[in-house]
Write a protein that holds these residues in place. Structure first.
Motif, mmCIF file in Angstrom:
data_model
loop_
_atom_site.group_PDB
_atom_site.id
_atom_site.type_symbol
_atom_site.label_atom_id
_atom_site.label_comp_id
_atom_site.label_asym_id
_atom_site.label_seq_id
_atom_site.Cartn_x
_atom_site.Cartn_y
_atom_site.Cartn_z
ATOM 1 N N ALA A 476 0.826 -1.218 0.000
ATOM 2 C CA ALA A 476 0.000 0.000 0.000
ATOM 3 C C ALA A 476 0.859 1.266 0.000
ATOM 4 C CB ALA A 476 -0.971 0.014 1.183
ATOM 5 N N GLY A 477 2.104 1.171 -0.513
ATOM 6 C CA GLY A 477 2.965 2.347 -0.585
ATOM 7 C C GLY A 477 3.430 2.853 0.754
ATOM 8 N N MET A 478 3.614 1.938 1.717
ATOM 9 C CA MET A 478 3.933 2.360 3.085
ATOM 10 C C MET A 478 5.309 3.024 3.190
ATOM 11 S SD MET A 478 4.639 -1.422 4.759
ATOM 12 C CE MET A 478 5.033 -0.693 6.336
ATOM 13 N N LYS A 479 6.197 2.792 2.225
ATOM 14 C CA LYS A 479 7.535 3.375 2.283
ATOM 15 C C LYS A 479 7.609 4.758 1.633
ATOM 16 C CE LYS A 479 9.880 -1.127 2.221
ATOM 17 N NZ LYS A 479 10.868 -1.988 1.531
ATOM 18 N N LEU A 480 6.491 5.265 1.140
ATOM 19 C CA LEU A 480 6.483 6.524 0.400
ATOM 20 C C LEU A 480 5.961 7.657 1.265
ATOM 21 C CD1 LEU A 480 4.960 5.227 -2.963
ATOM 22 C CD2 LEU A 480 7.384 5.588 -2.440
ATOM 23 N N SER A 481 6.546 8.835 1.061
ATOM 24 C CA SER A 481 6.034 10.040 1.718
ATOM 25 C C SER A 481 4.873 10.601 0.904
ATOM 26 C CB SER A 481 7.148 11.073 1.848
ATOM 27 O OG SER A 481 7.535 11.541 0.554
ATOM 28 N N GLY A 482 4.237 11.639 1.436
ATOM 29 C CA GLY A 482 3.116 12.243 0.721
ATOM 30 C C GLY A 482 3.525 12.815 -0.624
ATOM 31 N N GLY A 483 4.664 13.527 -0.644
ATOM 32 C CA GLY A 483 5.125 14.102 -1.900
ATOM 33 C C GLY A 483 5.497 13.041 -2.920
ATOM 34 N N GLN A 484 6.113 11.955 -2.470
ATOM 35 C CA GLN A 484 6.476 10.875 -3.390
ATOM 36 C C GLN A 484 5.242 10.188 -3.960
ATOM 37 O OE1 GLN A 484 8.907 8.627 -0.698
ATOM 38 N NE2 GLN A 484 10.724 9.940 -0.984
ATOM 39 N N ARG A 485 4.233 10.020 -3.146
ATOM 40 C CA ARG A 485 2.983 9.438 -3.640
ATOM 41 C C ARG A 485 2.373 10.300 -4.738
ATOM 42 N NH1 ARG A 485 0.046 5.953 0.067
ATOM 43 N NH2 ARG A 485 1.419 5.269 1.753
ATOM 44 N N GLN A 486 2.356 11.610 -4.517
ATOM 45 C CA GLN A 486 1.760 12.500 -5.500
ATOM 46 C C GLN A 486 2.585 12.535 -6.787
ATOM 47 O OE1 GLN A 486 -1.067 13.493 -5.386
ATOM 48 N NE2 GLN A 486 -1.757 14.033 -3.344
ATOM 49 N N ALA A 489 1.546 9.552 -8.720
ATOM 50 C CA ALA A 489 0.201 9.779 -9.258
ATOM 51 C C ALA A 489 0.247 10.704 -10.473
ATOM 52 C CB ALA A 489 -0.702 10.370 -8.172
ATOM 53 N N LEU A 490 1.119 11.720 -10.426
ATOM 54 C CA LEU A 490 1.263 12.620 -11.568
ATOM 55 C C LEU A 490 1.851 11.894 -12.780
ATOM 56 C CD1 LEU A 490 2.532 16.020 -10.121
ATOM 57 C CD2 LEU A 490 0.432 15.598 -11.389
ATOM 58 N N ALA A 491 2.829 11.033 -12.528
ATOM 59 C CA ALA A 491 3.414 10.262 -13.629
ATOM 60 C C ALA A 491 2.355 9.372 -14.280
ATOM 61 C CB ALA A 491 4.581 9.415 -13.113
ATOM 62 N N ARG A 492 1.486 8.793 -13.478
ATOM 63 C CA ARG A 492 0.387 7.992 -14.038
ATOM 64 C C ARG A 492 -0.521 8.851 -14.910
ATOM 65 N NH1 ARG A 492 -1.622 5.035 -8.461
ATOM 66 N NH2 ARG A 492 0.052 3.494 -8.253
ATOM 67 N N ALA A 493 -0.883 10.026 -14.394
ATOM 68 C CA ALA A 493 -1.764 10.911 -15.152
ATOM 69 C C ALA A 493 -1.117 11.336 -16.463
ATOM 70 C CB ALA A 493 -2.127 12.136 -14.306
ATOM 71 N N TYR A 494 0.190 11.557 -16.429
ATOM 72 C CA TYR A 494 0.896 11.940 -17.654
ATOM 73 C C TYR A 494 0.843 10.809 -18.686
ATOM 74 C CZ TYR A 494 4.689 13.448 -20.732
ATOM 75 O OH TYR A 494 5.432 13.813 -21.832
ATOM 76 N N LEU A 495 0.975 9.575 -18.245
ATOM 77 C CA LEU A 495 0.955 8.437 -19.166
ATOM 78 C C LEU A 495 -0.412 8.259 -19.827
ATOM 79 C CD1 LEU A 495 2.985 5.570 -17.425
ATOM 80 C CD2 LEU A 495 3.571 6.810 -19.499
ATOM 81 N N ARG A 496 -1.459 8.548 -19.108
ATOM 82 C CA ARG A 496 -2.797 8.278 -19.646
ATOM 83 C C ARG A 496 -3.191 9.272 -20.736
ATOM 84 N NH1 ARG A 496 -6.470 5.047 -17.796
ATOM 85 N NH2 ARG A 496 -8.166 6.526 -18.153
ATOM 86 N N GLN A 497 -2.866 10.528 -20.584
ATOM 87 C CA GLN A 497 -3.170 11.526 -21.624
ATOM 88 C C GLN A 497 -4.638 11.504 -22.034
ATOM 89 O OE1 GLN A 497 -1.204 13.960 -22.815
ATOM 90 N NE2 GLN A 497 0.454 13.308 -21.460
ATOM 91 N N THR A 498 -5.512 11.650 -21.058
ATOM 92 C CA THR A 498 -6.950 11.658 -21.341
ATOM 93 C C THR A 498 -7.451 13.098 -21.455
ATOM 94 O OG1 THR A 498 -7.410 11.567 -18.960
ATOM 95 C CG2 THR A 498 -7.326 9.468 -20.161
ATOM 96 N N PRO A 499 -8.577 13.308 -22.139
ATOM 97 C CA PRO A 499 -9.083 14.676 -22.304
ATOM 98 C C PRO A 499 -9.676 15.270 -21.038
ATOM 99 C CG PRO A 499 -10.579 13.107 -23.315
ATOM 100 C CD PRO A 499 -9.372 12.330 -22.923
ATOM 101 N N LEU A 500 -10.010 14.433 -20.061
ATOM 102 C CA LEU A 500 -10.569 14.909 -18.796
ATOM 103 C C LEU A 500 -9.669 14.464 -17.655
ATOM 104 C CD1 LEU A 500 -14.345 14.113 -19.352
ATOM 105 C CD2 LEU A 500 -13.336 16.394 -19.215
#
Length: 581
Positions: A476-486, A489-500
């Motif tokens: 569940a990402g227990m080794k990650l800080s809040g900034g690292q989690r985000q 998440a941003l890298a995922r959003a960049y990969l998807r490239q959806t219109p919304l």
């Protein structure tokens, strides 16, 4: 299944046996053979005992009968084991089918929004596990009840009509007692399931909110857990008490009925009106006649447990064969990703058992290619509106239009291809950092993944790790800080490239450097997309092209962020300042 109708619940559950009809058919054949072998065992046993102890025949002369008895005993054991194995496999097949439909419905069906995560977890685990008793023990025992006692009565009536009549008279007493006790047991089973759902939801919410409770210094909630557990324990003990008492009543009825038959046979043996061999044969079969009745009474509790959870399961399962979509009115989303405008027309939504609506006649237009921020106090309706936009639930009234198409007409699997959701607490799975980024879009190259991680400003962080992007994130990402989690998440959003792109508090809990990085990344992601952001920080609000301030499910202010923030204290609470349809 809009109301807890016991008969309807039972019929609804029983119809799923068709999913494993072959397994049930094989088990039924095994039960018929087992019942026939039981009668053969009783016949051989009575004959061997009569011949050896009364007729004085030597045991070697009874070797064929003894061999047949051994074969019948082994064959019956194999039939019993085969029946149990087929029944268990049938239960697992049906339970797997129900779990698949439940989880797919949780993702695809808007009605599931009425369930909390704790209730859904309880339903998908404990609720479906109860089905194993219904399909694996109760239904096979129900068939055994229709086969073995009738076969035994038919044989006994032909051999000894008087004993057969006693069996016919005393046999129905057990189902009658079972029916008399069943109503109280059913009510207690329903109460137990309700308490279990409440306890599951309460404990899950408590565990998820534990970090916040620790920050607030109120993490010691053992009293609440103890109180909820005690209520569930009391209800469970009442169910067990009734089950044990009912079991004792059924055993007593079976024992007394067996005693009546035994006394009748004993009297006739003393009077010399009945031979020993048929008398022993009937005495051997009499307990076997009542055994399926007693077992059916015991398994009836498993059926009641299944029906208690089956009521909620039946309400939440989506239709297995949905009506085919009308292709003439199929949505025509653009073939090439591009920004989509969102129209919210007179939308209202009210959660069950809530006095006030979460959204009240909301009218709003979110232009394509802009950043739109939703702000307002807790409970204003921001999350509800976001869930409606993501098709997690349907509005009670009004319509949502995206890109000129009614959102309700867009298939869920199609809609997922055009929406990226970045929650406040992104989900992570045990694996490497790279695999958690790649899960957003499996069909991507290593180069694209590396580009996404650069976009999310992950290079400096990855350089400090011994294994770089191959470093495991922990459960569940227990080794990650809040900034690292985000960042992930941003890298995922960049990969998807959806219109919304929908975001919930993207800068919450971040340090100043991470907050600036997130701000730049969100602005870069907005190119050619329509962004809808839930925010509480002024810095995030000021980045928006339009800011919508919600209060009590209505729009208190809407427009230029600076103008809304300056005028907010004057606008909130004034009916005339709210936009109308």
């Amino acid at each position: 299944m809009s109301e807890p109708d016991t008969k309807a619940l039972h019929q609804w559950l029983t119809r799923f046996r068709s999913l494993a009809s072959g397994l049930y058919a094989a088990g039924s054949i095994a039960e018929v053979f087992s019942s026939g072998l039981l009668i053969a065992q009783a016949t051989l046993t009575a004959h061997i005992i009569n011949a050896a102890f009364l007729a004085g025949m030597p045991l070697p002369s009874l070797a064929p009968e003894l061999a047949l008895l051994a074969v019948a005993t082994v064959a019956r054991s194999l039939c019993t084991g085969f029946l149990r194995d087929r029944s268990l496999q049938a239960a697992l097949v049906i339970k797997g089918h129900l779990r698949t439909r439940l989880l797919s419905g949780w993702l695809d069906c808007p009605r599931f929004s009425a369930l909390s995560n704790g209730e859904m977890t309880t339903l998908a685990s404990e609720g479906l596990d109860r089905m194993e008793g219904f399909f694996g023990r109760y239904l096979p025992q129900k068939f055994s009840l229709m086969v073995r006692p009738l076969l035994i009565v038919a044989v006994v009536l032909r051999l000894d009509p008087w004993s057969g009549l006693l069996l016919l008279v005393t046999g129905p007493l057990i189902p009658v007692f079972m029916w008399l006790i069943g109503d109280a047991t059913r009510r207690q089973s329903d109460r137990q399931w309700t308490q279990l759902q409440r306890m599951g939801g309460h404990l899950l919410d408590l565990i998820r909110g534990l970090p916040t409770l620790i920050d607030l210094g109120v993490s010691d909630r053992a009293g609440e857990v103890r109180e909820v557990s005690e209520r569930y324990r009391m209800v469970t003990m009442s169910v067990l008490r009734t089950a044990f008492l009912s079991g004792m009543v059924l055993e007593l009825a079976a024992s007394l009925s067996t005693a009546v038959v035994a006394v009748s046979i004993g009297v006739r043996l003393i009077e010399g009106t009945m031979l020993f061999e048929p008398a022993l044969f009937v005495l051997i079969l009499t307990p076997e006649f009542y055994l399926p009745l007693r077992q059916f009474g015991a398994e009836r509790h498993a059926a009641m447990d299944a029906e208690a959870s089956g009521y909620f399961l039946g309400k939440e399962l989506p239709e297995e064969t949905p009506a085919p979509a009308d292709t003439s009115e199929a949505p025509s989303l653009p073939a090439v990703p591009g920004a989509l405008a969102i129209e919210i027309d007179s939308v209202s939504y009210q959660y069950p058992q809530r006095q006030q609506p979460a959204l009240d006649n909301l009218c709003l237009t979110l232009a394509a290619g802009q950043i739109h921020v939703l702000a307002g106090p807790s409970g204003a309706g921001k999350s509800t509106l976001m869930r409606l936009l993501m098709k997690q639930m349907e509005p009670d009234r009004g319509t949502l239009t995206v890109g000129g198409n009614r959102l309700s007409d867009v298939p869920m699997n199609h809609w997922r291809e055009w929406v990226t959701w970045v929650p406040q607490a992104p989900a992570f799975f045990s694996g490497s950092i790279e695999s958690n980024v790649r899960m957003a879009c499996r069909e991507v190259t290593d180069r694209q993944v590396a580009e996404a991680m650069r976009f999310a400003d992950m290079e400096d962080w990855l350089a400090t790790l011994p294994k770089g992007a191959a470093t495991p994130v922990g459960e569940a990402g227990m080794k990650l800080s809040g900034g690292q989690r985000q960042r992930i998440a941003l890298a995922r959003a960049y990969l998807r490239q959806t219109p919304l792109l929908f975001l919930d508090e993207p800068e919450s809990g971040l340090d100043p450097r991470s907050e600036q990085m997130m701000s730049r990344a969100v602005r870069a992601l907005s190119a050619g997309k329509t962004l809808v952001v839930i925010a509480h920080r002024y810095h995030t609000m000021l980045q928006a092209d339009t800011l919508t301030w919600l209060e009590a499910g209505k729009i208190a202010a809407h427009g230029n962020p600076q103008a809304v923030l300056q005028a907010r204290n004057m606008v909130v609470g004034q009916q005339g300042a709210r936009p109308s349809c």
